[in-house]
Write an enzyme that holds these catalytic residues in place. Structure first.
Site, short mmCIF file in Angstrom:
data_model
loop_
_atom_site.label_atom_id
_atom_site.label_comp_id
_atom_site.label_asym_id
_atom_site.label_seq_id
_atom_site.Cartn_x
_atom_site.Cartn_y
_atom_site.Cartn_z
N GLY A 95 8.15 -10.04 -8.49
CA GLY A 95 7.41 -10.05 -9.63
C GLY A 95 6.93 -8.70 -10.24
NE ARG A 96 2.39 -6.77 -7.09
CZ ARG A 96 0.96 -6.32 -6.60
NH1 ARG A 96 0.22 -5.41 -7.47
NH2 ARG A 96 0.60 -7.02 -5.60
CE LYS A 116 3.27 -4.55 -3.25
NZ LYS A 116 2.86 -4.82 -1.73
CG ASP A 128 -0.42 -7.09 -14.59
OD1 ASP A 128 0.25 -7.08 -13.47
OD2 ASP A 128 -1.48 -6.52 -14.97
N GLY A 129 3.00 -7.70 -13.84
CA GLY A 129 4.06 -6.71 -13.14
C GLY A 129 3.46 -5.29 -12.60
CG ASP A 266 5.91 -14.97 0.19
OD1 ASP A 266 5.29 -15.57 0.70
OD2 ASP A 266 5.37 -14.13 -0.56
CG ASN A 267 3.55 -11.56 2.08
OD1 ASN A 267 4.54 -11.55 1.25
ND2 ASN A 267 2.49 -12.15 1.80
CG ASP A 276 4.26 -7.91 0.47
OD1 ASP A 276 4.77 -7.10 0.27
OD2 ASP A 276 4.62 -9.13 -0.10
#
Ligand code: AMP
Ligand code: MG
Length: 501
Positions: A95-96, A116, A128-129, A266-267, A276
């Protein structure tokens, strides 16, 4: 702040991920930023990657590492993945972050180059990325610290300011981190394919992951025309291997007192590298239930829970791969369960070996297990510093010895020393092992925060750079004893970390 005015060349991309099915990612370029400035550049890592500084034909570092300029050969994309966050399944994705591509290093090693904080993607949801300088510096520092502690981890190549402000609990300078990993394949990537794509993709992505990380299973995969045939046994063994890597990783974290803080699927990488670095932190006073993350109210990812969670995460991988484990899904499930049930014994074996090394015991047995438990109980009761307890035993200087001079501890120490007489080489050899296993320096929370406050908010990198230098040689003895050795009393009690998203 010292701006780094450098050019970087030597890019050597080969982008195998972008050749996969477009169901697995979205091609998208980083969002341009207003006023990029390069503030950190990891020269040692750049060298390992074959990147060359100040090359005439190189690209401006600030432009590349902020996402404004795309290095030659890169094919930027955002990866799709899902994941279990605190136990709940959800669709996620970069997402970012933007994967620029895979750099082929001079050694032949293939590494992902990922930005990142580089802007919005179709996976951004409400985000907001962007990322704050504070949290990207934190990831830079701690990921590099883990690497230098000898623990598999993503690494950090650069941090660039964007020249834009990022609203969080207050306004922060925005920044982009360039992170380097042997891949960003996650348990959540398999979960995504299982839930949202189809079995053909599950097979081909399994094949891709095998080629990238577990070539020993290639024999179990053959192609018949367009179709892949996969030996169910190879899939089961693959999961077993991932389980072993995750076990090694958690045992290594526990060796140095690291708490990842957000071990969602996901991590969790297939490579077995730590990724992460959000709310992670190092434990000072020993307590198995230590948690720093503000959102982990139930202690799901506490220090000692990390092992059970690793098993749970590997269970999610097994679940995602179940269709490849045999036509009879009931038998497949049984085999997978059977394999996973081996986790506690595997973990215990590896943990005991590691704790043995922390105490100079080359082949710890059942009695040693008791000796270790007694030490842990004592540390917990005394709220003794985990790192310093082992430093003290490793014959390193500990300035404030109040805890360790007590009778109970000294009695334990005598029994341990008697036990060491059974070791070939006795205490001298034991100390050699211990000094290589027990770090002298970890990123102490109070020092990390001091450094990040100066760098992240006041643009003063003096403390950050000093801390990073010390953490590059965590097992040697350096002239910094006091601060690293003594956490201000009560400092950790109210310490909380945040995801920074
Ligand atoms: P994390 O907790 O950092 O592992 O992130 C979980 C998910 O949230 C991932 O899909 C991230 O890409 C996404 N995410 C985190 N922060 C942001 C952000 N500021 N903007 C967009 N997506 C984000
Ligand atoms: Mg994540």
């Amino acid at each position: 702040m010292k701006k780094l005015n450098i050019k970087v060349g030597g890019w050597n991309f080969d982008n195998s991920y972008s050749r996969l099915s477009d169901k697995l990612f979205t091609r998208i370029k980083p969002q341009k930023v207003k006023a990029p400035e390069l503030v950190l550049f990891n020269e040692e890592l750049a060298w390992e990657m074959g990147l060359k500084k100040s090359e005439k034909q190189g690209l401006n570092g600030a432009e590349v590492f902020s996402g404004n300029a795309i290095p030659p050969g890169a094919e930027p994309l955002a990866q799709a993945y899902a994941g279990h966050q605190f136990g709940h399944f959800t669709m996620l994705g970069d997402g970012r972050a933007h994967l620029l591509g895979e750099q082929i290093c001079p050694s032949g090693k293939r590494v992902d180059v990922q930005l990142k904080g580089s802007g919005r993607t179709p996976y951004s949801r409400m985000g907001d990325g962007r990322a704050t300088l504070y949290s990207m510096l934190r990831e830079y520092l701690i990921s590099e610290a883990l690497y230098h502690l000898g623990i598999p981890s993503s690494r950090s190549l650069a941090v660039a300011l964007t020249g834009e402000q990022v609203p969080r609990e207050r306004m922060h300078p925005g920044a982009v981190l360039t992170r380097i990993s042997s891949s960003h394949i996650r348990v959540g990537t398999f979960e995504y394919i299982r839930q949202f794509v189809d079995e053909e993709h599950l097979k081909s992505f399994f094949h891709y992951t095998v080629q990238r990380h577990y070539p020993e299973f290639e024999d179990g995969i053959s192609s018949r025309g367009e179709n892949l045939e996969i030996d169910p046994e190879a899939v089961l063994e693959f999961v077993r291997k991932v389980m072993e890597k995750q076990t090694d990783l958690v045992v290594n974290w526990m060796r140095v007192g690291f708490i990842h803080g957000v071990m969602n699927t996901d991590n969790t990488t297939l490579s077995g590298e730590t990724i992460d670095y959000g709310p992670c932190a190092f434990m000072n006073d020993y307590h198995p239930k230590t948690v720093f993350s503000s959102i982990d109210t139930q202690g799901r990812y506490s220090f000692a829970n990390q092992a059970g969670i690793a098993q749970w995460n590997v269970g999610c991988l097994a679940g995602a791969l179940l269709p490849l484990m045999g036509e009879n899904q009931e038998t497949a499930l049984e085999s997978a369960r059977d394999m996973l049930s081996g986790f506690p014994a595997l973990f215990r074996k590896k943990w005991l070996k590691m704790m043995g090394q922390k105490l100079g015991l080359s082949n710890p047995g059942k009695e040693d297990g008791k000796l270790i438990s007694e030490l842990m109980d004592w540390m917990e009761k005394e709220q003794a510093d985990y790192t310093n307890t082992f430093r003290y035993l490793s014959d390193r200087e500990v300035t404030d010895q109040t805890h360790w001079n007590g009778k109970e501890f000294q009695n334990w120490k005598k029994r341990w020393e008697t036990r060491l007489q059974n070791e070939t080489g006795g205490k001298d050899t034991a100390l050699q092992t211990m000094q290589k296993t027990n770090p002298n320096y970890i990123p102490r929370n109070h020092l990390v925060e001091e450094a990040l406050e100066d760098a992240g908010l006041k643009a003063d990198f003096t403390k950050f750079n000093f801390l990073m230098e010390v953490l590059k040689a965590p097992y040697s003895e350096q002239q910094v004893e006091k601060d690293f050795n003594r956490v201000p009393i009560g400092w950790d009690d109210a310490y909380q970390t945040f995801c920074g998203t």
